[in-house]
Each structure stands twice: as C-alpha cells, then as structure tokens.
Write a protein that holds these residues in place. Structure first.
Motif, PDB file in Angstrom:
ATOM      1  N   SER A 127       0.859  -1.193   0.000  1.00  0.00           N
ATOM      2  CA  SER A 127       0.000   0.000   0.000  1.00  0.00           C
ATOM      3  C   SER A 127       0.893   1.240   0.000  1.00  0.00           C
ATOM      4  O   SER A 127       1.380   1.646  -1.051  1.00  0.00           O
ATOM      5  N   HIS A 159      -7.799   0.170  -0.305  1.00  0.00           N
ATOM      6  CA  HIS A 159      -6.452  -0.017  -0.860  1.00  0.00           C
ATOM      7  C   HIS A 159      -6.112   1.136  -1.797  1.00  0.00           C
ATOM      8  O   HIS A 159      -5.006   1.710  -1.737  1.00  0.00           O
ATOM      9  N   CYS A 163      -2.981   3.944  -1.231  1.00  0.00           N
ATOM     10  CA  CYS A 163      -1.926   4.085  -2.245  1.00  0.00           C
ATOM     11  C   CYS A 163      -1.955   5.467  -2.881  1.00  0.00           C
ATOM     12  O   CYS A 163      -0.898   6.111  -3.063  1.00  0.00           O
TER      13      CYS A 163
END
Length: 435
Positions: A127, A159, A163
């Motif tokens: 991540s 997720h 990120c």
C-alpha cells in the motif's frame, strides 16, 4: 500534424503496461482522436495489438538497435497523428550497458525527445510502500519526467485510497486506479503473448480494455500530461529490400516481421506478395526473393512437413531466386525440426542444420552481426543490429558455411552463426537495422 506523446512505463514486465496501453489507445480513439502506438525494444507481438487498437500500423522504436537518425525518422513518421502512445519494454530503465542514449531502454526515448512517462505501478501486496517506488522513479534520472501514475491491481476502495494518498503526497498526480480484473489478462505462451491475429474475439477484448481504462483512468488528465513529439531523422540505416518482388510467408507459423522493415521495403518500391505455408501455398515464382520470417513453426511442424506444394515450390524457387529465413524461417530451411514431444519432422533441406525443441535452451538478447557472405539482409561485410529470442537448439549443425560473426549487445564475441548455400541464407537472429 505532430502527435502529443507519452510513454507507458513500469518497474518490470507483468505490471500491466500492455493492457493499460492498449486500453488507452482504444479509449482515446473512441473520442475521435487519431491515435498511434509504438513499442520500445525488439517486440513483435505488441505492435500487432497496437495496430488492432488504433486502426493504424504500429512501430518499434529501439534505441540500441537503431542509430539515432533512423530512430528519429521512425518516430517522426509515427507522430503523424494526434496522440502517440509509446509502450515501454520490461522496466522503464531496462536496457544494456551502452553509449549514452543507446541502451534500448524506453527511458532513452523519454530523455531524447522530452516525452513524459505515465508510470503503471502494480500495487498488489503493498500500500503506502508504493510511494517509495514512485519516489525512486521520479528522482532516478533528471532527464526522464514521471508525469503521472496509474495504480494497477488495486484490491479495494480502501487499498486505492491508501496508495493514492501516499503517491500524491510526493507531488505526483495519480491519474487512475485499475482494480483487479482477471478478464483483462492477455494469454501467453512459451515465447510471450499470443499474437493479435490468434486472439479469439480480439475486437471484443480490446473494447473491454477500453471500457475499463475509460472508467478507471482520467483520460483528460492523460491528454494534459502528453507533450508534442519533436523528432526527426533519416532512413539511411533501414534494411534494404531483398528484391523487387518479395514472396513473404505470412501465417500463424511465420508472423514475426517488424512493421518498419516492411514499410521501408514498400517505400523503396518493392512489391510484397504474401503466401501461407500452413495453407500449403508456395512462393510466387514471379518473385525474385522469398522471405521466411520467424514465428512458431515448432507448433505446426507436422503440418509444414506435410505441406508438399509449399516445400516443393520453395525448393524450385531457391534454384533461381534468393531465399532468407530468420529464426523459425531458418529452422524450416534446414533438414528437420524435432518438436517438443521428440518427434522429428523433415523440412525443406535447403540448409543442413537440424533443430530441436525437445532439447531446449533459451537464447535471448541483442545481437551485433558482421556478414561473412552476402545475403538478402546486406552485402558481405555489412554490420547489422538485431536480436535473438528462441528456445531451440541446433542438434546437427550441417556443413554449410556460416553467414555471420555475432557479438552480444555489449560487444562480447559469440562466434559464427547462420548458414548459406547457393541462393539460400538463414540465421537465428532477427535483423532490425544497419549500423
């Protein structure tokens, strides 16, 4: 017209570059833009997918194999569009140790022409760590600009959020996030992806990729990061046409011909007449040269051995016209091919070697060749750059004189290669350009 260009790059093969590039090409074309594709490095497969996605021929742009003037010439011709999408081979900076700008890496193209990079990062299994990778790319080479990031293989909304926030904190814009989707996978075989011509329901597959990219990536942001491609050069290093009328083997067994090679032959006034050995067709006897490209003859060895009209016609042709085979074509010109199951199939017998896929050995890399004897790819003494990629092994070399002295991409000698007999020549290496 000078296209706005960008490079689709990544940290490694398998990151999703090809799927993203193909999908973006079609998604942008569906907006009514004139789009073209290009592939860095020696790749036969992807330009076929690019052509299918855009409706325009693809091209290879290889900074190691092509002298700078020839590279610029091809890039300028491909930029006769509104958008040019250049897909990187392997990782963005992957090439061979060479003179500056001649490594074969897509980064050479970014540096030479100021083309920005859209970086595809596979974030599976990580991540916030993706930010460290993105930072490394952004700072690795000041001459290569990372203009935007696409997150690929995203597992969930959370997720994606983690990120995206980590990368954007670096000042790098995240222009898209592609969530995991097994339907986007391109089929593969032992030498790489299946050819576009072999892909079942190709048009539906490309449309599906376009839908995913249009939904997952901000196309306006992608267009905004693209920059005009300022390239120019000359065609002086192009391979000469082997004849005025060229019989070209063209089917699932013989398909590996670089678009720029055929394009130059046509521009030089040559006429190309295609025929299919798998359909038991022989080269047109009105031609003065026959070219057997690489491909997958090992998958069709039984059919080729049984193609009596093809083999007899090829032997008749070789009595008066020049015949050249590259890689798979070279194998078919020999006495026999042993397939992966250990069955030996007789071939044309115009050269003396026997090759085997049952006794496999990987042969991969750039090649520098000096021709010992004249061939359709150049006169004796000519220096040619190309590459080699096959798993076959010569089990019986025969007694024909060799065609060329080879060195690898770093100039290390590899010995002699290929064969010549009368009007017939062949090599395992694929020629790309004259030095």
């Amino acid at each position: 017209m000078t296209a706005r260009a960008f490079i689709v790059g990544a940290a490694r093969s398998g990151s999703g570059k090809t799927s993203v590039a193909i999908g973006l090409m079609r998604a942008l074309a569906r907006r009514g833009l004139a789009v073209r594709g290009a592939k860095s490095g020696p790749d036969y497969i992807d330009p076929g997918f690019h052509a299918a996605a855009t409706g325009a021929p693809g091209v290879n742009l290889d900074s190691w194999a092509m002298p700078p003037a020839f590279l610029g010439h091809l890039a300028a011709a491909q930029a006769e569009a509104e958008v040019l999408v250049i897909e990187s081979a392997m990782g963005l900076f992957d090439g061979v140790p060479a003179a500056p700008g001649r490594s074969g890496a897509a980064a050479d193209l970014a540096r030479a022409w100021g083309v920005p990079v859209l970086l595809v990062l596979d974030v599976s299994g990580q991540s916030q760590t993706v930010a460290a990778i993105a930072r490394g790319f952004a700072s690795h080479d000041p001459g290569v600009r990372i203009a935007g990031v696409v997150l690929n293989q995203v597992a969930s909304e959370r997720h994606e959020r983690l990120c995206r926030a980590a990368v954007e904190a670096l000042g790098l814009p995240v222009v898209g996030a592609v969530h995991r989707n097994p339907d986007m996978a391109l089929p593969e075989r032992h030498l790489g992806l299946v050819q576009a011509r072999e892909h079942a329901a190709l048009e539906a597959f490309i449309e599906r990729l376009a839908e995913v990219m249009a939904r997952s990536i901000d196309l306006d942001a992608v267009l905004a990061l693209a920059r005009p491609l300022d390239a120019a050069g000359s065609a002086g290093a192009a391979l000469p046409p082997p004849g005025q009328r060229i019989a070209l083997a063209d089917d699932a067994a013989f398909a590996f011909v670089y678009p720029h090679v055929l394009g130059h032959w046509r521009a030089a006034g040559a006429e190309i007449l295609r025929f299919s050995p798998l359909a038991d067709e022989a080269p047109d006897p009105s031609c003065d040269a026959c070219w057997l490209p690489g491909g997958y003859p090992e998958l069709h060895a039984g059919r080729l051995a049984a193609a009596g009209r093809f083999l007899a016609g090829l032997r008749r042709f070789a009595a008066t016209g020049s015949v050249h085979g590259e890689c798979g074509g070279f194998m078919v010109l020999g006495r026999a091919i042993e397939d992966a199951g250990g069955v030996t199939h007789p071939m044309a017998g115009l050269l003396g070697q026997v090759t085997s896929y049952a006794q496999r050995r990987m042969n991969l890399g750039y090649r520098q060749a000096r021709l010992i004897g004249a061939a359709p790819i150049g006169p004796a003494g000519a220096r040619i750059r190309g590459h080699e990629f096959h798993y076959s092994r010569v089990t019986e070399p025969g007694d024909d004189p060799p065609l060329a002295e080879l060195a690898d991409g770093e100039g290390r000698p590899l010995g002699v290669s290929g064969a010549r007999r009368g009007n017939v020549t062949g090599t395992f290496f694929h020629a790309i350009a004259m030095e």
